[in-house]
Design a protein around this motif. Structure first.
Motif, short mmCIF file in Angstrom:
data_model
loop_
_atom_site.label_atom_id
_atom_site.label_comp_id
_atom_site.label_asym_id
_atom_site.label_seq_id
_atom_site.Cartn_x
_atom_site.Cartn_y
_atom_site.Cartn_z
N ILE A 31 0.77 -1.31 -0.01
CA ILE A 31 0.06 -0.04 -0.14
C ILE A 31 0.83 1.43 -0.16
O ILE A 31 0.53 2.26 -0.50
N GLY A 32 2.02 1.42 0.73
CA GLY A 32 2.93 2.31 0.68
C GLY A 32 3.29 2.70 -0.76
O GLY A 32 3.73 3.94 -1.05
N LEU A 33 3.24 1.77 -1.63
CA LEU A 33 3.86 2.03 -3.05
C LEU A 33 2.89 3.03 -3.64
O LEU A 33 2.97 3.90 -4.65
N LEU A 34 1.37 2.68 -3.39
CA LEU A 34 0.47 3.57 -3.92
C LEU A 34 0.61 5.03 -3.19
O LEU A 34 0.15 5.89 -3.99
N ILE A 35 0.80 5.00 -2.13
CA ILE A 35 1.07 6.29 -1.34
C ILE A 35 2.18 7.15 -2.12
O ILE A 35 2.02 8.37 -2.45
N GLN A 36 3.12 6.42 -2.38
CA GLN A 36 4.55 7.11 -2.97
C GLN A 36 4.41 7.40 -4.20
O GLN A 36 4.80 8.21 -4.78
N THR A 37 3.53 6.43 -5.05
CA THR A 37 3.34 7.13 -6.50
C THR A 37 2.03 8.02 -6.73
O THR A 37 1.73 8.03 -7.97
N THR A 38 1.45 8.22 -5.66
CA THR A 38 0.24 9.20 -5.91
C THR A 38 0.25 10.50 -5.32
O THR A 38 0.02 10.51 -4.00
N PHE A 94 -0.45 11.58 -1.01
CA PHE A 94 0.66 11.95 -0.02
C PHE A 94 0.44 13.30 0.50
O PHE A 94 0.80 13.61 1.65
N ASN A 95 0.09 14.07 -0.48
CA ASN A 95 -0.33 15.45 0.04
C ASN A 95 -1.37 15.68 0.89
O ASN A 95 -1.18 16.52 1.91
N VAL A 96 -2.51 14.82 0.80
CA VAL A 96 -3.60 14.97 1.66
C VAL A 96 -2.87 14.45 2.96
O VAL A 96 -3.44 14.92 4.28
N LEU A 97 -2.23 13.43 3.18
CA LEU A 97 -1.70 12.93 4.21
C LEU A 97 -0.98 13.99 4.96
O LEU A 97 -0.95 14.28 6.09
N ALA A 147 7.66 9.83 8.44
CA ALA A 147 7.77 8.41 8.98
C ALA A 147 7.31 7.63 7.85
O ALA A 147 7.93 6.52 7.59
N THR A 148 6.17 7.99 6.96
CA THR A 148 5.69 7.11 5.79
C THR A 148 6.86 6.97 4.73
O THR A 148 7.24 5.87 4.36
N LEU A 149 7.50 8.09 4.42
CA LEU A 149 8.71 8.13 3.68
C LEU A 149 9.84 7.41 4.15
O LEU A 149 10.49 6.53 3.36
#
Length: 217
Positions: A67-74, A78-81, A137-139
């Motif tokens: 799922i992290g890959l989705l956050i990283q490529t979207t 990531f901005n919303v987070l 922390a996500t990154l």
């Protein structure tokens, strides 16, 4: 068999070293734990630390599940987070800036009681959300699982890594909580506690602004 163990051991040492540097650097988790240690005491600070440690498992889970890959490529996700984290940190910072000194004629035992206004549940949630919404922390965990951990590493070994990261984070902040809540240190800090709260508030707001304006910091 030895070659495989040697590979995982070196991988683990790399992860542990990088994580130690990351967790020891001042950030939202550090600011919240320090403030809770001084303002609410050891119990609340330790429970906050447990919330932070459990949130590490959240990062580990989505990193392992992809799922992290989705956050990283979207980028927009990531901005919303990032904006959600900024709003939350800004809120905590503003609340800290509103700290006021205790009345000078208030008995010492009552002063200690006035700071116990945070429930265990809320302390845990604050710790969990502060770390869980932290985009840095996500990154960090995305980079860690993408670079430091081999794709060939067995799932069971990755689970061990995740458990270690959560445990090490918890122990670090629990140790910090115990240190800052010792009678002498806490008494010294609480003498000017409201100024200390305001300092932590400014730090939290600065971290929030850095999330919103990364290029300006």
């Amino acid at each position: 068999m030895w070659n495989e163990f040697h590979t995982y051991w070196l991988e683990f040492l790399t992860i542990a070293s990088v994580h130690l540097l990351a967790v020891a650097s001042p950030g939202p988790d550090f600011a919240v734990v320090v403030r809770h240690s001084v303002s609410f005491g050891r119990r609340i600070a330790i429970i906050t630390s447990l919330g932070i440690g459990i949130a590490i498992l959240l990062h580990v889970a989505y990193s392992m599940l992809g799922i992290g890959l989705l956050i990283q490529t979207t980028p927009w996700l990531f901005n919303v987070l990032s904006y959600l984290a900024a709003i939350y940190l800004g809120y905590l910072g503003i609340m800290a800036l509103k700290s006021r000194p205790n009345p000078p004629d208030l008995p010492r035992d009552q002063k200690n009681e006035t700071v116990r206004e945070l429930s265990d549940r809320k302390a845990f949630i604050i710790g969990f959300v502060t770390n869980g919404l932290n985009p840095k922390a996500t990154l960090f965990f995305l980079s860690l699982f993408a670079v430091a951990i081999s794709a060939q590493t067995p799932f069971e070994v990755k689970l061990f890594y995740g458990a270690y990261l959560a445990l090490a984070t918890t122990l670090w902040f629990v140790s910090l909580s115990c240190l800052l809540s010792t009678p002498r240190i806490r008494e010294f800090l609480t003498q000017q506690g409201y100024w200390f709260d305001r300092l932590m508030g400014l730090l939290l707001i600065a971290l929030a602004l850095r999330l919103v304006f990364p290029g300006e910091s």
